[in-house]
Design an enzyme around this catalytic site. Sequence first.
Site, PDB file in Angstrom:
ATOM      1  N   GLU A 294      27.579 -29.386   9.156  1.00  0.00           N
ATOM      2  CA  GLU A 294      27.380 -30.609   9.956  1.00  0.00           C
ATOM      3  C   GLU A 294      26.782 -30.289  11.318  1.00  0.00           C
ATOM      4  OE1 GLU A 294      30.802 -33.205  10.404  1.00  0.00           O
ATOM      5  OE2 GLU A 294      30.355 -34.222   8.526  1.00  0.00           O
ATOM      6  N   HIS A 323      34.062 -11.794  -9.630  1.00  0.00           N
ATOM      7  CA  HIS A 323      33.935 -12.011 -11.073  1.00  0.00           C
ATOM      8  C   HIS A 323      33.274 -13.345 -11.366  1.00  0.00           C
ATOM      9  CE1 HIS A 323      36.511  -8.513 -11.982  1.00  0.00           C
ATOM     10  NE2 HIS A 323      36.976  -8.789 -10.767  1.00  0.00           N
ATOM     11  N   LYS A 436      27.811 -43.944   5.338  1.00  0.00           N
ATOM     12  CA  LYS A 436      29.015 -44.647   5.808  1.00  0.00           C
ATOM     13  C   LYS A 436      28.723 -46.145   5.909  1.00  0.00           C
ATOM     14  CE  LYS A 436      31.922 -41.932   8.940  1.00  0.00           C
ATOM     15  NZ  LYS A 436      32.226 -41.682  10.354  1.00  0.00           N
TER      16      LYS A 436
HETATM   17  O1  PA5 Z   1      33.183 -33.506  12.421  1.00  0.00           O
HETATM   18  C1  PA5 Z   1      33.201 -34.727  12.401  1.00  0.00           C
HETATM   19  O2  PA5 Z   1      32.982 -35.396  13.421  1.00  0.00           O
HETATM   20  C2  PA5 Z   1      33.535 -35.492  11.124  1.00  0.00           C
HETATM   21  O3  PA5 Z   1      33.699 -34.638  10.042  1.00  0.00           O
HETATM   22  C3  PA5 Z   1      34.806 -36.295  11.300  1.00  0.00           C
HETATM   23  O4  PA5 Z   1      35.853 -35.442  11.616  1.00  0.00           O
HETATM   24  C4  PA5 Z   1      35.145 -37.075  10.040  1.00  0.00           C
HETATM   25  O5  PA5 Z   1      34.092 -37.920   9.691  1.00  0.00           O
HETATM   26  C5  PA5 Z   1      36.396 -37.902  10.247  1.00  0.00           C
HETATM   27  O6  PA5 Z   1      36.222 -38.749  11.337  1.00  0.00           O
HETATM   28  P1  PA5 Z   1      37.423 -39.457  12.041  1.00  0.00           P
HETATM   29  O7  PA5 Z   1      38.276 -38.422  12.664  1.00  0.00           O
HETATM   30  O8  PA5 Z   1      36.796 -40.361  13.033  1.00  0.00           O
HETATM   31  O9  PA5 Z   1      38.169 -40.209  10.979  1.00  0.00           O
END
Ligand code: PA5
Length: 462
Positions: A294, A323, A436
Amino acid sequence: MLKLNCRNTDSEIIGQEHGLNLEEEFNIYSEKISDIINVLKQKKDVAGEKLQWMNLGYNEETVWYVKEFASMVENRFENLLVLGIGGSALGGIAVTEALLKPYWNFLTKDQRKNLPRIFFLDNIDPDSINGLLDILDLKKTLVNVITKSGDTAETMSQYMIIKDILKNELGDDYRKNIVVTTDKKMGILRQLADQEGYKIFYVPDDVGGRFSVFSSVGLVPFALVGLDIDQMMNGIKDMASALENTDIRQNIAAQSALINYLLDIKKGKNMSVMMPYSNRLKYLSDWYTQLWAESLGKAYNRIGEKVNVGPTPIKALGATDQHSQVQLYNEGPNNKLITFIRVAEFDTTLEIPPIFEYTGIGYLGGKTINDLINAEADSTRVSLADHNRPTITITIDKIDEYNIAQLLYMFEVQTAIAGELYNINAFDQPGVEQAKNYTYALMGRAGYEGSAEELKEKMSRV
Ligand code: PA5
């Protein structure tokens, strides 16, 4: 301190075609790396730069409140259920899997010293949620709802289901079974938590989900299951001060970031394998995968050019995946950098009895499983070098709070430095937003009607 061995990325070991001339590259990049480290340091307190995770090791107030809460609820719950997804879950899973005694949830109450079992729900698979609800007595469960944004559909739907059950089972007392970790100001959960009167912990501003493991996001569950969060803070502080060193030769996060970056852009190693030789570190790879993917997988660089960069992270586990995947790593496309994590001293030792002496397995007798797993790590590293495959080995002295915090923090800094080398914003995730929004549209969320129309039209084609 962690040790980083990057010799097997050097062209002297794996050849010019696949390796780097490390001495030369360290010289060329020493000024740039020093600038990056200085910039991170200067910007870490600037609002909007999303670098507050660099200060989490010094967050004594939060540590105090978390410990106070843990002592208030001590002995009151048999289970801790964490609801969260992505950065709100992966760090918690990685650290508790690493630090709690293996098979924690199967231990007796006495063996757990009255500390709760811990469960994470980080998906919305109805079978697995129902399966967990079948075995969990929610009346004896403390539920920690973790979402920074306060409106993530996966987490909020789980919360709605569980709150409803709790309320039916406990009447108005259900509130005592819920603790919320969310943003200080924004989000639906923040409002609901206020109305309901839940205990709330805040995710600090400018700490993104995947960098939040040492904020209250991780600290609350860690303290509740008895982990030593002070030692974690010590680990982060010591690592943070080591990583302030602007000399690349003294800074393991900078070395590793640079090697990852150069092997990708110069040598086509655009796959990054994380392979700990320890079952307890298995879920560290899931956390790392999100952190790397990410943060670094981006369409545009900081000056708006389309770049579509980012090495693809891959999870592997030693020795198990020798393996399964190592055949490909040795003989398939030479497009990977493999990072091994090796544990110098395991908590326990397991001897292999000297039986079957006169058979083909007799050589194992009298050795330990500890010898075997580390021999396998070494031999895989050497065999990969024989095939001119680059590897980095990180050695952690032992798996404890101090060292695990160091390791995770080091990876966070490595990611931030790599982001600067790629010249991208490592702290946003625009590529997640569209799906989303489509989900909101499909599920009928107000305000997304336009997207719903667009989506229906696209779905008929795609
Ligand atoms: O790294 C990030 O920002 C995302 O992976 C969020 O942690 C994830 O989408 C969850 O978001 P939230 O904590 O707002 O529910």
